[in-house]
Scaffold this active site. Structure first.
Site, PDB file in Angstrom:
ATOM      1  N   LEU A 163       0.927  -1.427   0.059  1.00  0.00           N
ATOM      2  CA  LEU A 163       0.081  -0.051   0.022  1.00  0.00           C
ATOM      3  C   LEU A 163       1.063   1.306  -0.038  1.00  0.00           C
ATOM      4  O   LEU A 163       1.636   1.589   0.942  1.00  0.00           O
ATOM      5  CB  LEU A 163      -0.992  -0.085   1.204  1.00  0.00           C
ATOM      6  CG  LEU A 163      -1.834  -1.157   1.407  1.00  0.00           C
ATOM      7  CD1 LEU A 163      -2.773  -1.193   2.618  1.00  0.00           C
ATOM      8  CD2 LEU A 163      -2.838  -1.134   0.193  1.00  0.00           C
ATOM      9  N   GLU A 164       1.099   1.990  -1.064  1.00  0.00           N
ATOM     10  CA  GLU A 164       1.395   3.338  -1.342  1.00  0.00           C
ATOM     11  C   GLU A 164       0.485   4.338  -1.279  1.00  0.00           C
ATOM     12  O   GLU A 164      -0.271   4.607  -2.147  1.00  0.00           O
ATOM     13  CB  GLU A 164       2.401   3.273  -2.394  1.00  0.00           C
ATOM     14  CG  GLU A 164       3.342   4.652  -2.393  1.00  0.00           C
ATOM     15  CD  GLU A 164       2.751   5.895  -2.894  1.00  0.00           C
ATOM     16  OE1 GLU A 164       2.414   6.578  -2.096  1.00  0.00           O
ATOM     17  OE2 GLU A 164       2.808   6.069  -3.851  1.00  0.00           O
ATOM     18  N   LEU A 165       0.266   5.129  -0.265  1.00  0.00           N
ATOM     19  CA  LEU A 165      -1.114   5.657   0.171  1.00  0.00           C
ATOM     20  C   LEU A 165      -0.893   7.474   0.184  1.00  0.00           C
ATOM     21  O   LEU A 165      -1.571   8.132   0.671  1.00  0.00           O
ATOM     22  CB  LEU A 165      -1.813   5.280   1.406  1.00  0.00           C
ATOM     23  CG  LEU A 165      -2.062   3.809   1.410  1.00  0.00           C
ATOM     24  CD1 LEU A 165      -2.689   3.447   2.781  1.00  0.00           C
ATOM     25  CD2 LEU A 165      -2.941   3.379   0.438  1.00  0.00           C
ATOM     26  N   GLY A 166       0.003   7.670  -0.418  1.00  0.00           N
ATOM     27  CA  GLY A 166       0.486   9.182  -0.658  1.00  0.00           C
ATOM     28  C   GLY A 166       1.073   9.811   0.719  1.00  0.00           C
ATOM     29  O   GLY A 166       1.623   9.164   1.453  1.00  0.00           O
TER      30      GLY A 166
ATOM     31  N   CYS B  76       2.971  11.851  -5.708  1.00  0.00           N
ATOM     32  CA  CYS B  76       2.655  11.421  -4.518  1.00  0.00           C
ATOM     33  C   CYS B  76       4.258  11.821  -3.349  1.00  0.00           C
ATOM     34  O   CYS B  76       4.171  11.764  -2.369  1.00  0.00           O
ATOM     35  CB  CYS B  76       2.636   9.777  -4.480  1.00  0.00           C
ATOM     36  SG  CYS B  76       4.030   9.008  -5.114  1.00  0.00           S
TER      37      CYS B  76
END
Length: 313
Positions: A15-18, A50
């Site tokens: 998960l790369e969520l910003g 991001c």
């Protein structure tokens, strides 16, 4: 939502969520040089990055000079249709995102912030106006403002001053996000010391986003920026089902064998042997390990001594 759905089948996720990346400028930098990088860090892809810089912390001794340099650059930036080939910045990708950005700006203004500089628009058709947002420099900001806490994902530069390295580390870590950071200083050592204390997954020393271009490096964050990594060895392994395999290196000449003291049925000195073996392999003190090794060898020697001989002894 992705994690919830993946949990039903225990599917691994990355998960790369910003983020809300901090851009830190110490008092010993080349201000004109860093000012150009700072504007690029905020406006690249219209701020829709991001790994873009969203919080700017500048040492108070160079704050006025830095802000004036940045304001001058931003005022020269124009936004318009990219295919026209004459504008510095393009549109926003998300519909109605300009409204969100304006709400963040308005909240900051209501709490005492000030718009110092803004870029301009090119010729826009009536239906495209909402797809653009002017590059904006905002000063007198603080952490009570949503602009310094929520991910903006737009061409806004909120600039805040700091007094000490310890203070700027606390400010940078005062965020629920932890994707990346950029630290600028005339001393590489000082920049590394600051970056090492910031809670994030990637850091650039006297540079911006270069780590994203190095595909041999893992990329990802901590806290609400997610977990897991892509790129690098770590990123490749995240997309694999890893299996560990062990075998004797010099088989069949060397084979795993259960020592006699702990073969079933376990000998009377089996516990003593096992305790010494663990200490010999994993003990913290070298002398304790050596003493334990001697004891292991002693037990093994006794175990291999014929019963009649031991009785005679």
């Amino acid at each position: 939502m992705i994690m919830r759905n993946a949990s039903k089948t225990l599917t691994p996720v990355t998960l790369e969520l910003g983020g809300k990346d901090a851009f830190i400028v110490c008092d010993d930098v080349d201000v004109p040089h860093v000012a150009q990088i700072a504007v690029r860090a905020a406006l690249q892809s219209s701020g829709q990055n991001c790994a873009g810089a969203e919080r700017f912390y500048v040492h108070r001794d160079i704050y006025a000079l830095f802000v004036s340099q940045v304001a001058k650059i931003v005022k020269s930036v124009s936004a318009g249709p990219p295919l026209a080939g004459k504008y510095d910045m393009g549109a926003l990708c998300l519909l109605e995102h300009s409204e969100k950005l304006q709400n963040l700006v308005n909240d900051a203004l209501d709490k005492g912030a000030e718009i110092l500089a803004r870029g301009s628009f090119g010729h826009l058709s009536e239906g495209a106006v909402d797809q653009y947002f002017p590059p904006t420099v905002i000063v007198n900001v603080n952490h009570t403002m949503k602009l310094m806490q929520e991910e903006a994902f737009g061409p806004i530069m909120p600039i805040m001053k700091f007094n000490t390295d310890e203070e700027v580390v606390k400010l940078a870590n005062d965020s629920r996000y932890g994707l990346g950071c950029a630290v600028f200083s005339g001393s590489q050592h000082r920049a590394r010391e600051i970056a090492a204390q910031i809670q994030c997954g990637v850091a650039a020393i006297n540079d911006f986003a270069s780590n994203y271009m190095c595909q041999s490096l893992p990329f990802g964050g901590v806290k609400d920026s997610g977990f897991g990594r892509f790129a690098g060895v770590e990123g490749l392994r995240a997309c694999c089902l890893v299996k560990s395999v062990v075998e004797d290196r010099w088989w069949p000449y060397i084979k795993t064998k259960i020592p006699k003291p702990i073969q079933y049925p376990v000998a009377e000195n089996g516990f003593e042997f096992q305790e010494s073996l663990v200490e010999a392999l994993y003990g913290l003190n070298i002398w304790d390990r050596l003493r334990a090794l001697v004891n292991v060898l002693k037990v093994l020697t006794e175990q291999n001594t014929p019963v009649s001989s031991r009785r005679n002894d």
